[in-house]
Design a protein around this motif. Structure first.
Motif: not given
Length: 145
Positions: A110-118
């Motif tokens: 989830a952290v990987d996905r959310l940091t990729a979103l900004g």
């Protein structure tokens, strides 16, 4: 009309709405389209005489489930200066019924996905049999996953 709306002060409501729509897409959230079958929000706003400098004064995200709260973002002149008193928890780890190693794996994804979103990662935490990560959205509002 939704039964609950959670309101965020923002510098760029459109940007925050886009972030949260993407962050919560797997939970059925999206930026709603304009009413009356208009092609897009700028066309709808212009047709109502709203000055262009006001077009990003507010935005929202809504779930496909009308019982879920609406997130509303309103432009304010001042930047965020202190820690949030209320924040969103995305519950990515699954809670205490999920084995700790699996919680950490789910949270890392989830952290990987959310940091990729900004989003920006702040730290990992644990307590009471569960783990979570603290992040901030593009305007620095804290949230957990």
């Amino acid at each position: 009309m939704r039964p609950v709306q959670i309101v965020f002060d923002a510098q760029d409501p459109g940007r925050l709405a886009a972030f949260w729509a993407a962050a919560l897409a797997d939970r059925g959230y999206r930026v709603p389209g304009p009413p009356d079958g208009a092609a897009d929000w700028p066309s709808w706003l212009a047709a109502r005489g709203v000055p262009e400098d006001q077009w990003n004064s507010a935005s929202a995200v809504e779930s496909t489930d009308p019982a879920q709260p609406r997130l509303f973002f309103q432009r304010v002149p001042e930047p965020k200066t202190v820690k949030n008193r209320v924040h969103i928890d995305l519950q990515a780890g699954g809670g205490p019924s999920v084995p700790p190693a699996e919680q950490r794996e789910r949270i890392a994804a989830a952290v990987d996905r959310l940091t990729a979103l900004g989003a920006a990662f702040v730290e990992n935490r644990s307590g009471m049999g569960t783990s979570w990560a603290v992040l901030t959205d593009p305007e620095g509002n804290e949230f957990c996953t």
